[in-house]
Design an enzyme around this catalytic site. Structure first.
Site, PDB file in Angstrom:
ATOM      1  N   HIS A 154      12.382  34.722  -2.644  1.00  0.00           N
ATOM      2  CA  HIS A 154      13.772  34.456  -3.052  1.00  0.00           C
ATOM      3  C   HIS A 154      14.063  34.884  -4.482  1.00  0.00           C
ATOM      4  O   HIS A 154      15.186  35.304  -4.783  1.00  0.00           O
ATOM      5  CB  HIS A 154      14.083  32.958  -2.929  1.00  0.00           C
ATOM      6  CG  HIS A 154      14.190  32.475  -1.519  1.00  0.00           C
ATOM      7  ND1 HIS A 154      14.791  31.286  -1.173  1.00  0.00           N
ATOM      8  CD2 HIS A 154      13.758  33.017  -0.350  1.00  0.00           C
ATOM      9  CE1 HIS A 154      14.736  31.106   0.133  1.00  0.00           C
ATOM     10  NE2 HIS A 154      14.096  32.137   0.657  1.00  0.00           N
ATOM     11  N   CYS A 192      -4.030  29.086 -17.450  1.00  0.00           N
ATOM     12  CA  CYS A 192      -4.323  28.313 -18.665  1.00  0.00           C
ATOM     13  C   CYS A 192      -4.686  26.902 -18.196  1.00  0.00           C
ATOM     14  O   CYS A 192      -5.021  26.713 -17.029  1.00  0.00           O
ATOM     15  CB  CYS A 192      -3.163  28.352 -19.666  1.00  0.00           C
ATOM     16  SG  CYS A 192      -1.645  27.545 -19.159  1.00  0.00           S
TER      17      CYS A 192
END
Ligand code: RB5
Length: 152
Positions: A101, A68
């Site tokens: 992670h 966007c």
């Protein structure tokens, strides 16, 4: 065959999506392009963010990319879909570390923030990264999934 990637953008992200789509295919990825397909200043980022997020959450694709203007609205909307972990990453460390992670599965980019060359590096870092499944990351992911369940 490389993994299937969902790709979407509102009018703010359309120029970058139009550059990323052929580049991804040239790199061997199959792309599920959920639109927008043409410029419409009145289209709304949640519609395209939801389409990408649902394709990821359903398992139709392995990862998603939403563009966007800033990447922010796309990430806010995509994170409303259960099973999606979306992040705005405009640096390469976050683009791969978020996957390694945090098991991020949707990358959000701002077309008004990054140019095409940096965007390619961000997408490459995101797509080539895998969740490490190390104990501490599994524990933290489980806590995120618990929060998601509590919100439903
Ligand atoms: C659209 O003009 C713009 O507000 C949108 O693309 C995005 O930046 C929202 O976060």
């Amino acid at each position: 065959m490389m993994p299937h990637i969902a790709l979407g953008a509102d009018h703010g992200g359309l120029p970058l999506k139009q550059d990323l789509h052929p580049w991804l295919e040239a790199g061997g990825f199959t792309v599920l392009d959920v639109g927008a397909y043409e410029f419409n200043a009145n289209d709304d980022y949640p519609d395209f963010a939801a389409a990408v997020a649902r394709a990821v959450a359903s398992g139709e694709v392995s990862k998603g990319i939403i563009v966007c203007g800033s990447g922010v609205g796309a990430s806010v909307a995509a994170n409303k879909i259960a099973g999606v972990r979306a992040g705005v990453c405009h640096d390469t460390y976050s683009a791969h570390q978020g996957v390694e992670h945090d098991d991020v599965n949707v990358l959000c980019l701002g077309s008004r923030v990054v140019g095409i060359e940096l965007a390619k590096e961000l997408v490459s870092a995101f797509l080539s990264a895998t969740f490490t499944r190390e104990d501490r990351h599994m524990r933290r992911l489980q806590k995120v999934l618990d929060l998601e369940r509590q919100a439903q």
